[in-house]
Design a protein around this motif. Structure first.
Motif, PDB file in Angstrom:
ATOM      1  N   THR A 102       6.937 -28.427 -13.219  1.00  0.00           N
ATOM      2  CA  THR A 102       5.739 -27.735 -12.769  1.00  0.00           C
ATOM      3  C   THR A 102       5.975 -26.232 -12.698  1.00  0.00           C
ATOM      4  N   VAL A 103       4.894 -25.493 -12.538  1.00  0.00           N
ATOM      5  CA  VAL A 103       4.992 -24.045 -12.339  1.00  0.00           C
ATOM      6  C   VAL A 103       5.904 -23.748 -11.152  1.00  0.00           C
ATOM      7  N   GLN A 104       5.675 -24.428 -10.046  1.00  0.00           N
ATOM      8  CA  GLN A 104       6.476 -24.213  -8.839  1.00  0.00           C
ATOM      9  C   GLN A 104       7.956 -24.503  -9.101  1.00  0.00           C
ATOM     10  N   GLU A 105       8.241 -25.573  -9.818  1.00  0.00           N
ATOM     11  CA  GLU A 105       9.634 -25.935 -10.091  1.00  0.00           C
ATOM     12  C   GLU A 105      10.296 -24.911 -11.008  1.00  0.00           C
ATOM     13  N   ASN A 106       9.560 -24.400 -11.991  1.00  0.00           N
ATOM     14  CA  ASN A 106      10.110 -23.346 -12.847  1.00  0.00           C
ATOM     15  C   ASN A 106      10.471 -22.108 -12.032  1.00  0.00           C
ATOM     16  N   ASP A 125       4.987 -15.538  -2.661  1.00  0.00           N
ATOM     17  CA  ASP A 125       3.725 -14.862  -2.364  1.00  0.00           C
ATOM     18  C   ASP A 125       3.533 -13.657  -3.282  1.00  0.00           C
ATOM     19  N   ARG A 126       4.625 -12.923  -3.537  1.00  0.00           N
ATOM     20  CA  ARG A 126       4.540 -11.741  -4.409  1.00  0.00           C
ATOM     21  C   ARG A 126       4.159 -12.149  -5.827  1.00  0.00           C
ATOM     22  N   VAL A 127       4.808 -13.207  -6.341  1.00  0.00           N
ATOM     23  CA  VAL A 127       4.526 -13.659  -7.702  1.00  0.00           C
ATOM     24  C   VAL A 127       3.086 -14.154  -7.810  1.00  0.00           C
ATOM     25  N   PHE A 128       2.638 -14.903  -6.815  1.00  0.00           N
ATOM     26  CA  PHE A 128       1.278 -15.447  -6.871  1.00  0.00           C
ATOM     27  C   PHE A 128       0.233 -14.349  -6.669  1.00  0.00           C
ATOM     28  N   ALA A 129       0.606 -13.251  -5.985  1.00  0.00           N
ATOM     29  CA  ALA A 129      -0.315 -12.119  -5.866  1.00  0.00           C
ATOM     30  C   ALA A 129      -0.449 -11.404  -7.215  1.00  0.00           C
ATOM     31  N   LEU A 134      -1.209 -18.517 -11.718  1.00  0.00           N
ATOM     32  CA  LEU A 134      -0.055 -19.372 -11.466  1.00  0.00           C
ATOM     33  C   LEU A 134      -0.194 -20.085 -10.127  1.00  0.00           C
ATOM     34  N   LYS A 135      -0.756 -19.410  -9.160  1.00  0.00           N
ATOM     35  CA  LYS A 135      -0.970 -20.062  -7.867  1.00  0.00           C
ATOM     36  C   LYS A 135      -1.928 -21.235  -8.010  1.00  0.00           C
TER      37      LYS A 135
END
Length: 244
Positions: A102-106, A125-129, A134-135
């Motif tokens: 998954t995206v989260q696992e990557n 949080d930074r990546v999803f912002a 992706l979030k």
């Protein structure tokens, strides 16, 4: 996009007399350049000029002669996994994501050397912002993402390693023009947070617009260097790389 101002914080990465051979064929011939702390530096040149080989040498993925020094550390004898630990994150050409995860696992894979759960959560949080899509898809298999989303995931995964130097190899390759604009905007946003960026990019026009400085490679040699603005205005560069 803006033409970024030049940083003067001193070299974070120094490459001196770099040479690389593949099966006896010399790909790099005494390449030397530097990347100052907080800069965006771009390497431009035709396919086969040696740009990706430079990034792979910095990351410890191929053998080389010469000197590569990052924050005072000689990278020559250091294995690739330890180079990541020093603070160098590499987004390779082709993205290199794990499609069955998954995206989260990557994203989580990039945190294996890190300590402190709170800091890791803050970086999610930074990546999803930076990448809201992706979030939205964090539990979706990465192989089902669009090309642009996979590129965002590859950059986001590199950010999760907390690299101080980000190596980007052809981040706009294969993307629609609208997504190319978005990727370059995000590269600038990442740089504004203090991350130094060494960018390899076929889209020379876009790369030079955001670069503090740039180097032009031809057949494994640096043939020109200057600010992004200087090279954008250079007639030789306009004719060869900018379609003018």
């Amino acid at each position: 996009m803006r033409q970024a101002s030049i940083r003067q914080a001193g070299p974070q990465l120094e490459v001196r007399n770099l040479e690389v051979r593949y099966n006896g064929i010399q790909a790099l011939h005494g390449v030397s350049f530097k990347v100052n702390r907080g800069e965006i530096v771009t390497l431009i040149g035709a396919n086969g000029a040696g740009k990706s080989s430079i990034l792979r040498a910095i990351s410890g993925l191929i053998r080389f002669t010469g000197d590569i020094v990052f924050d005072g550390s000689d990278l020559g004898p250091i294995p690739a996994h330890s180079i990541v630990g020093l603070g160098i994150a590499h987004v390779p050409e082709g993205r290199g994501i794990f499609g069955n995860l998954t995206v989260q696992e990557n994203l989580h894979l990039a945190t294996w050397q890190r300590q402190g759960k709170g800091e890791v959560e803050a970086d999610y949080d930074r990546v999803f912002a930076l990448f809201p899509r992706l979030k939205e898809r964090r539990q979706q298999p990465a192989g089902t993402l669009s090309g642009g989303e996979q590129q965002m995931l590859a950059v986001g995964r590199a950010l999760m390693s907390r690299g101080r130097l980000l190596l980007l190899d052809e981040p706009s390759m294969g993307l629609a023009p609208r997504l190319v604009q978005e990727i370059f905007r995000i590269i600038e946003d990442i740089n504004r947070t203090g991350t130094t960026i060494l960018l390899v990019e076929q889209n020379a026009n876009m790369a030079l617009r955001i670069a503090h400085r740039a180097y032009v490679l031809e057949t494994g040699r640096v043939v020109l260097a200057g600010t992004g603005l200087e090279l954008s205005d250079n007639p030789r560069i306009k004719e060869a790389y900018l379609g003018a």
